[in-house]
Design a protein around this motif. Sequence first.
Motif, short mmCIF file in Angstrom:
data_model
loop_
_atom_site.label_atom_id
_atom_site.label_comp_id
_atom_site.label_asym_id
_atom_site.label_seq_id
_atom_site.Cartn_x
_atom_site.Cartn_y
_atom_site.Cartn_z
N ASN A 544 0.96 -1.15 0.03
CA ASN A 544 -0.15 0.03 0.17
C ASN A 544 0.90 1.06 -0.05
O ASN A 544 0.66 2.20 -0.94
CB ASN A 544 -0.95 0.04 1.27
CG ASN A 544 -2.11 1.05 1.43
OD1 ASN A 544 -2.01 1.87 0.51
ND2 ASN A 544 -2.91 0.69 2.19
N VAL A 545 1.87 1.17 0.88
CA VAL A 545 2.75 2.53 1.00
C VAL A 545 3.53 2.74 -0.28
O VAL A 545 3.76 3.81 -0.62
CB VAL A 545 3.59 2.19 2.08
CG1 VAL A 545 4.70 3.50 2.34
CG2 VAL A 545 2.98 2.24 3.48
N LEU A 546 4.00 1.58 -0.83
CA LEU A 546 4.73 1.77 -1.98
C LEU A 546 4.08 2.26 -3.19
O LEU A 546 4.49 3.27 -3.86
CB LEU A 546 5.42 0.40 -2.76
CG LEU A 546 6.78 0.10 -1.54
CD1 LEU A 546 7.06 -1.44 -2.17
CD2 LEU A 546 7.67 0.81 -1.27
N HIS A 547 2.70 2.08 -3.23
CA HIS A 547 1.70 2.68 -4.39
C HIS A 547 1.49 4.21 -4.10
O HIS A 547 1.68 4.86 -4.91
CB HIS A 547 0.57 1.76 -4.18
CG HIS A 547 -0.49 2.38 -5.01
ND1 HIS A 547 -1.84 2.89 -4.41
CD2 HIS A 547 -0.66 2.60 -6.26
CE1 HIS A 547 -2.60 3.48 -5.20
NE2 HIS A 547 -1.90 3.27 -6.49
N ILE A 548 1.56 4.39 -2.85
CA ILE A 548 1.29 5.82 -2.40
C ILE A 548 2.71 6.84 -2.72
O ILE A 548 2.25 7.87 -3.44
CB ILE A 548 0.89 6.04 -0.91
CG1 ILE A 548 -0.11 5.46 -0.55
CG2 ILE A 548 1.07 7.56 -0.71
CD1 ILE A 548 -0.37 5.24 1.12
N MET A 549 3.79 5.92 -2.54
CA MET A 549 4.95 6.78 -3.15
C MET A 549 4.92 7.02 -4.57
O MET A 549 5.30 7.77 -5.08
CB MET A 549 6.26 6.04 -2.62
CG MET A 549 6.31 6.04 -1.00
SD MET A 549 7.57 4.92 -0.31
CE MET A 549 9.20 5.79 -1.22
N TYR A 550 4.63 5.83 -5.26
CA TYR A 550 4.38 5.85 -6.76
C TYR A 550 3.50 7.01 -7.29
O TYR A 550 3.79 7.92 -8.08
CB TYR A 550 3.88 4.32 -7.44
CG TYR A 550 3.11 4.56 -8.67
CD1 TYR A 550 4.14 4.74 -9.84
CD2 TYR A 550 1.88 4.66 -8.69
CE1 TYR A 550 3.41 4.89 -11.04
CE2 TYR A 550 1.51 4.75 -10.07
CZ TYR A 550 1.91 4.71 -11.19
OH TYR A 550 1.35 5.06 -12.27
N ASP A 603 -4.97 18.94 -2.53
CA ASP A 603 -6.11 17.86 -2.11
C ASP A 603 -6.18 16.41 -2.94
O ASP A 603 -6.78 15.50 -2.85
CB ASP A 603 -7.35 18.31 -1.91
CG ASP A 603 -7.52 19.10 -0.66
OD1 ASP A 603 -6.88 18.92 0.20
OD2 ASP A 603 -8.46 20.09 -0.56
N ARG A 604 -4.96 16.44 -3.81
CA ARG A 604 -5.10 15.14 -4.57
C ARG A 604 -4.57 13.75 -3.99
O ARG A 604 -5.05 12.73 -4.15
CB ARG A 604 -4.15 15.36 -5.73
CG ARG A 604 -4.66 16.36 -6.68
CD ARG A 604 -3.65 16.50 -7.90
NE ARG A 604 -3.54 15.48 -8.90
CZ ARG A 604 -2.89 15.49 -10.03
NH1 ARG A 604 -1.75 16.43 -10.19
NH2 ARG A 604 -2.88 14.38 -10.78
N LEU A 605 -3.90 13.95 -2.83
CA LEU A 605 -3.50 12.99 -1.81
C LEU A 605 -3.04 13.36 -0.72
O LEU A 605 -2.74 14.13 -0.38
CB LEU A 605 -1.86 12.47 -2.90
CG LEU A 605 -1.26 11.00 -2.24
CD1 LEU A 605 -2.22 10.07 -2.53
CD2 LEU A 605 -0.03 11.03 -2.93
N LYS A 606 -3.62 12.44 0.40
CA LYS A 606 -3.29 12.65 1.82
C LYS A 606 -3.31 11.49 2.42
O LYS A 606 -3.66 10.31 1.89
CB LYS A 606 -4.64 13.29 2.60
CG LYS A 606 -4.87 14.70 2.18
CD LYS A 606 -3.95 15.58 3.02
CE LYS A 606 -3.92 17.05 2.86
NZ LYS A 606 -3.67 17.66 1.75
N VAL A 607 -2.36 11.36 3.51
CA VAL A 607 -1.98 9.86 4.00
C VAL A 607 -2.26 10.14 5.74
O VAL A 607 -1.67 11.15 6.11
CB VAL A 607 -0.67 9.46 3.74
CG1 VAL A 607 -0.35 8.11 4.47
CG2 VAL A 607 -0.44 9.37 2.30
N ILE A 608 -2.92 9.50 6.26
CA ILE A 608 -3.53 9.41 7.77
C ILE A 608 -3.09 8.22 8.42
O ILE A 608 -3.55 7.16 8.01
CB ILE A 608 -4.80 9.96 7.84
CG1 ILE A 608 -5.10 11.21 7.05
CG2 ILE A 608 -5.33 10.03 9.38
CD1 ILE A 608 -4.60 12.48 7.68
#
Length: 797
Positions: A544-550, A603-608
């Motif tokens: 999941n995290v690697l996808h967010i970094m991508y 606002d395209r991407l947020k991580v909580i």
Amino acid sequence: MFSKENFKAAFLHRLEMLCGKSFSESTKVDHYQTLGQMIREYVSDDWITTNEQYMATKGKQVYYLSIEYLLGKLLRQNLINLGVEQTVEEGLKELGIDLGELEEIEPDAGLGNGGLGRLAACFLDSLASLNLPGHGQGIRYKHGLFEQKIVNGYQVELPEQWLRSGNVWEVRKLDLAVSVPFWGKVDTKMENGRLIFQHINAETVTAVPYDMPVVGYESKTVNTLRLWNAEPAQFPVHKDILKYKRETEAISEFLYPDDTHDEGKILRLKQQYFLVSASLQSIVKAHKKQYGSLDKLHEYVCIHINDTHPVLAIPELMRILLDQEGFGWDEAWHITQNTISYTNHTTLAEALEKWPVRIFQPLLPRIYMIVEEINERFCRKLWEETPGDWTRIAGLAIIADEFVQMAHLAIVGSFSVNGVARLHTEILKEREMKPFFQLFPEKFNNKTNGIAHRRWLLKANPKLSALLTDAIGPSWTHSANELMGLLKYQDDRSFLEQLGKIKAANKKQLAEMVYKQTGIALDTRAIFDVQVKRLHAYKRQLLNVLHIMYLYNQIKEDSSFQMTPRVFIFGAKASPGYYYAKKIIKLINSVAEKVNNDPKVADRLKVIFMENYRVSLAERIFPAADISEQISTASKEASGTGNMKFMINGALTIGTLDGANVEIHERVGDDNIFIFGLTAEEVLHYYRHGGYESVGYYHHDKRLKQVIDQLINGFFPGIQNEYEPIVDSLLEENDQYFVLKDFASYINTQQRLGSCYTDSLNWQKKSLINIAHAGYFSSDRTIKEYASDIWGIHPLQ
């Protein structure tokens, strides 16, 4: 009591009696304590009547032994189950008291940790709601697992102080206390021609039961959860009294003490024996009081062991039958084997407990002798079947290589062994426990997990519950299969729009909570993509995290890159000694810091990352989720139950064909779930035959190479070498959970999912289809299967 006026008068009177102060001087804590006491006393009549009926009808009862119970908060759930929620809420409101604020005062009971403990809690709910004679037995942990704080991105563990103000739901039963012995040695003597075994010079611990009522939904049945507290014996034979007191109280202090060293191993084994010995002594005592003897125990009692932690119930029951009741071995073994049933919860070899003989034997000398005898007789039987086949015997033995194999003992000493999803059970039969399945095919069966659908809808999502009841009537609360009636609305534009509005309102509530806690504002029109569960390598939070970094890289580097805005939400505790899992938590928080503070991302991407994930937090998160991340390596997750809680709240699953995802996929069909990645068969083929080289994927997929390099190339400023262990696990150790192998498939499926989300009406249709089919995954269905196929219990009339 339950007209509104009667309730108000009783509440005010009770408050003054309990707190010794007037209403005007009282606090919210006083109000919570008063209401809790009133509710517990209100159910007492039914609690007593239920127990009397069990005594009078002489039907079979089940006792569910579990090392953990993740109960969550009980106040509102009990009010809902009793049918008095509205009366109490309105009555309190007229007194100027907000029931929601009282709920906040109640702590989550610190008795569990993850899916295993929450399943046990759901099962207790269903047993009582179905009027079935079933009780829980557990340990009354003073501190539970731990309270999680995130400091500079790292997990920090604090003691979970859930008992600081007492527990309003429990009743201490000192008169039912029993003694549990440790250490010492076994002495023998002849008596009437029989060899008698005596455990002498033991260090005894007093187990004191605290009983909690388990209230059924709109039912008069009130079952019992009995929790055992470890206390010093009155006259301990001990040189160092303070050391003895400390060691005794440690038994019920923390759930899962760190067992990297012998001290922790001894404490864990003590906890397990403490639970089963106390439970069995009380079960046997109650049975003898009712029936006089134990020769038909198995006809009236089933003892169910939830995973391997309570497996010592097998030798403990043998000890009681042999040493206290004077049964011969064969008769005692017949009773034991036909009384005990076992649920396996894992395919992970490291999770199948085994205990070193050097620790087991001195701590539990008599129990070890019995286990040794069970092993001896079992191996002799194997030898008779296949003389000379030492390899087979060593593979099946209960004691081998100086270890006691708890799963082997569980299978040999029980009459039923079940997995918790169809795929999981098949893997047990065909791979993990194949030689045992060949030996005892009649013992193996499947019971796919379920969830307490009333808690996860009525309590957690009242807005959605009201809509469902308006549409199909209230019968779904008792019979979750009635949710299938929603399918007639799948093309009803007005209904689908209402569904969308409820999801939007729930997202707004969660966003307000996040803003209050973190100061981060979330766009509620974005996809809320959620992964909440224990942090473990096989659950693949890393993927999941690697996808967010991508995604972050794409936004930064490609001005034409299009994506549906996302809010990624994580919640997870890592076991205190689990170094690698803690690294993943730090990584999630590093990525969050980078992404959330970059104005170009907006606002395209947020991580909580939501700290201290627990039942009461889950009740806020599930109703607000659009996407449920169930992305474990196929073949590794036994079942999952978070997948079911998301589903019943209308979230769509992105997942592998693992655990219960397989059965969710079958029910909702290809169009209403997002499946990606290797299958269990493919994963198992790689494990058996090799052929996977993670380094090749790293070199051939530039998206993947970029995100892995960013873990160690200074992309996260001020963090040197922090994530080297993660990179090593992926490249040097050949990525045992196939994160790199599934990466491309995951990214493509996420892109498809993002496109689907833009068609709002079609998305709501998919959501409705998921809710409708979620009824099958109610724990009511699971418990009915256990009751008829394994336990042989029947509803109280």
